[in-house]
Design a protein around this motif. Structure first.
Motif, PDB file in Angstrom:
ATOM      1  N   GLU A  72       0.857  83.891  38.554  1.00 22.83           N
ATOM      2  CA  GLU A  72       0.964  84.721  39.744  1.00 22.83           C
ATOM      3  C   GLU A  72       1.639  83.910  40.845  1.00 22.83           C
ATOM      4  O   GLU A  72       2.014  82.754  40.631  1.00 22.83           O
ATOM      5  CB  GLU A  72      -0.425  85.206  40.184  1.00 22.83           C
ATOM      6  N   HIS A  73       1.787  84.475  42.022  1.00 26.98           N
ATOM      7  CA  HIS A  73       2.486  83.838  43.133  1.00 26.98           C
ATOM      8  C   HIS A  73       1.939  82.456  43.492  1.00 26.98           C
ATOM      9  O   HIS A  73       2.680  81.572  43.919  1.00 26.98           O
ATOM     10  CB  HIS A  73       2.482  84.753  44.347  1.00 26.98           C
TER      11      HIS A  73
ATOM     12  N   PRO B 268      -2.660  84.915  31.847  1.00 33.36           N
ATOM     13  CA  PRO B 268      -2.668  86.079  32.734  1.00 33.36           C
ATOM     14  C   PRO B 268      -4.036  86.732  32.872  1.00 33.36           C
ATOM     15  O   PRO B 268      -4.288  87.433  33.853  1.00 33.36           O
ATOM     16  CB  PRO B 268      -1.653  87.029  32.084  1.00 33.36           C
TER      17      PRO B 268
ATOM     18  N   THR C 205      -1.391  90.956  44.075  1.00 39.80           N
ATOM     19  CA  THR C 205      -1.108  91.345  42.689  1.00 39.80           C
ATOM     20  C   THR C 205      -1.434  92.824  42.482  1.00 39.80           C
ATOM     21  O   THR C 205      -0.795  93.502  41.678  1.00 39.80           O
ATOM     22  CB  THR C 205      -1.921  90.471  41.712  1.00 39.80           C
TER      23      THR C 205
ATOM     24  N   LEU D 250       8.142  86.691  39.178  1.00 39.79           N
ATOM     25  CA  LEU D 250       6.706  86.970  39.074  1.00 39.79           C
ATOM     26  C   LEU D 250       6.350  88.420  39.356  1.00 39.79           C
ATOM     27  O   LEU D 250       5.174  88.780  39.355  1.00 39.79           O
ATOM     28  CB  LEU D 250       5.927  86.032  40.010  1.00 39.79           C
TER      29      LEU D 250
ATOM     30  N   TYR E 286       6.763  90.432  42.103  1.00 42.99           N
ATOM     31  CA  TYR E 286       6.338  90.889  43.420  1.00 42.99           C
ATOM     32  C   TYR E 286       7.563  91.341  44.211  1.00 42.99           C
ATOM     33  O   TYR E 286       8.672  90.859  43.990  1.00 42.99           O
ATOM     34  CB  TYR E 286       5.633  89.753  44.183  1.00 42.99           C
TER      35      TYR E 286
END
Length: 297
Positions: A14-15, A37, A171, A241, A243
């Motif tokens: 994730e970020h 994940p 997310t 990612l 986003y």
């Protein structure tokens, strides 16, 4: 003889993983990065099974994993570093078309979806119940539904297998924007949100493996690069990612990584354990004490 085998590092793709990416891309971090994940609970299992050497995940997941009374042997890992200093914002979500669920207060006695038992999404369910004063009953929820992945959690609240779940705000946001799930509220962790753990095999003899020491140095460089090159961070987060660029920019204003990643404040661990005991996740007098969870050389 010093082991030169590259570390296997578990992380959540994730970020938050951006400084780790920069450490490898720009500063020569010699490691195999293994994405998880499904989150911290899965990494707890993996590090105990010898599948990874180091994990970067949620504070509450690591601490709950060591504090449980049924933990076998030496627990498999120790807290060795701090990855994120700021709290984590957990979004509370339900299905897009669930008229029966109107607010957070309506979740008492409902079915909570979690990725794994012991994961952050599981632990925070009890923290939420404590804040909402639902712990007077034997169980605050009708059922705990283990669903492993974020995708399955979203499916479950829409088909009725679960009534709600909690996942990191940014997310979750794009799925609110797309109308797939509906936001009910949010809850922040009462502690700094991400910690680094190392297998107990890397902490033997009272000294931390040199490869972990090198990891801290490279991560510190990755964090510095992240702070000084925010446009590169936005580009990476928005193109690799999943986003949006506006969400990536908004997130940058909410997160703080430590200048020095090595080490864990004992008070943070003690306070987290105290809250988890109050919430019923851990039991006083059972499992590992806070001081034993952190490696100190």
């Amino acid at each position: 003889m010093t082991d030169k085998t590259p570390l296997r590092i578990g992380f959540v793709p994730e970020h938050f993983s951006t400084p780790l990416h920069f450490a490898q891309k720009h500063y020569g971090l010699d490691a195999t990065l293994i994405p998880f994940p499904s989150g911290t609970g899965h990494m707890v299992t993996a590090i105990r099974a010898g599948e990874i050497d180091v994990g970067i995940g949620l504070t509450e997941g690591w601490i709950a994993g060591l504090g449980k009374e049924e933990v076998e042997g030496d627990g498999g890992y120790r807290l060795v570093g701090t990855y994120v200093e700021t709290p984590l914002c957990w979004a509370i979500s339900t299905g897009a078309n669930r008229p029966d669920i109107k607010s957070v207060s309506s979740l008492a006695g409902r079915k909570i979806g979690v990725s794994r038992i012991g994961s952050g999404s599981y632990v925070m369910g009890f923290v939420l119940a404590d804040q909402q004063k639902w712990l007077s009953t034997a169980s605050p929820y009708a059922d705990t539904v283990v669903l492993h992945t974020f995708e399955k959690l979203r499916e479950a609240v829409n088909n009725g297998d679960a009534d709600f779940f909690m996942w990191e705000h940014f997310t979750s946001k794009k799925f609110y924007d797309a109308g797939e799930i509906r936001r009910l509220g949010e809850i922040y962790t009462p502690w700094s949100s991400w910690k680094i753990v190392a297998s107990t095999k890397l902490t033997q003899g009272g000294a931390l493996d040199a490869r972990v020491k090198d990891l801290f140095g490279k991560l510190d460089q990755g964090v510095k690069h992240f702070n000084e090159n925010q446009e590169e961070a936005v580009e990476y987060i928005s193109t690799h990612l999943g986003y949006t660029e506006p969400d990536a920019r908004e997130w940058l204003g909410t997160v703080k990584f430590p200048t020095h990643t090595e080490g864990v404040e004992p008070q943070v661990v003690a306070e987290c354990v105290a809250i988890l005991r109050k919430a019923g996740v851990l039991k006083k007098g059972k499992g590992m004490e806070p001081g034993a969870m952190t490696f100190t050389s």
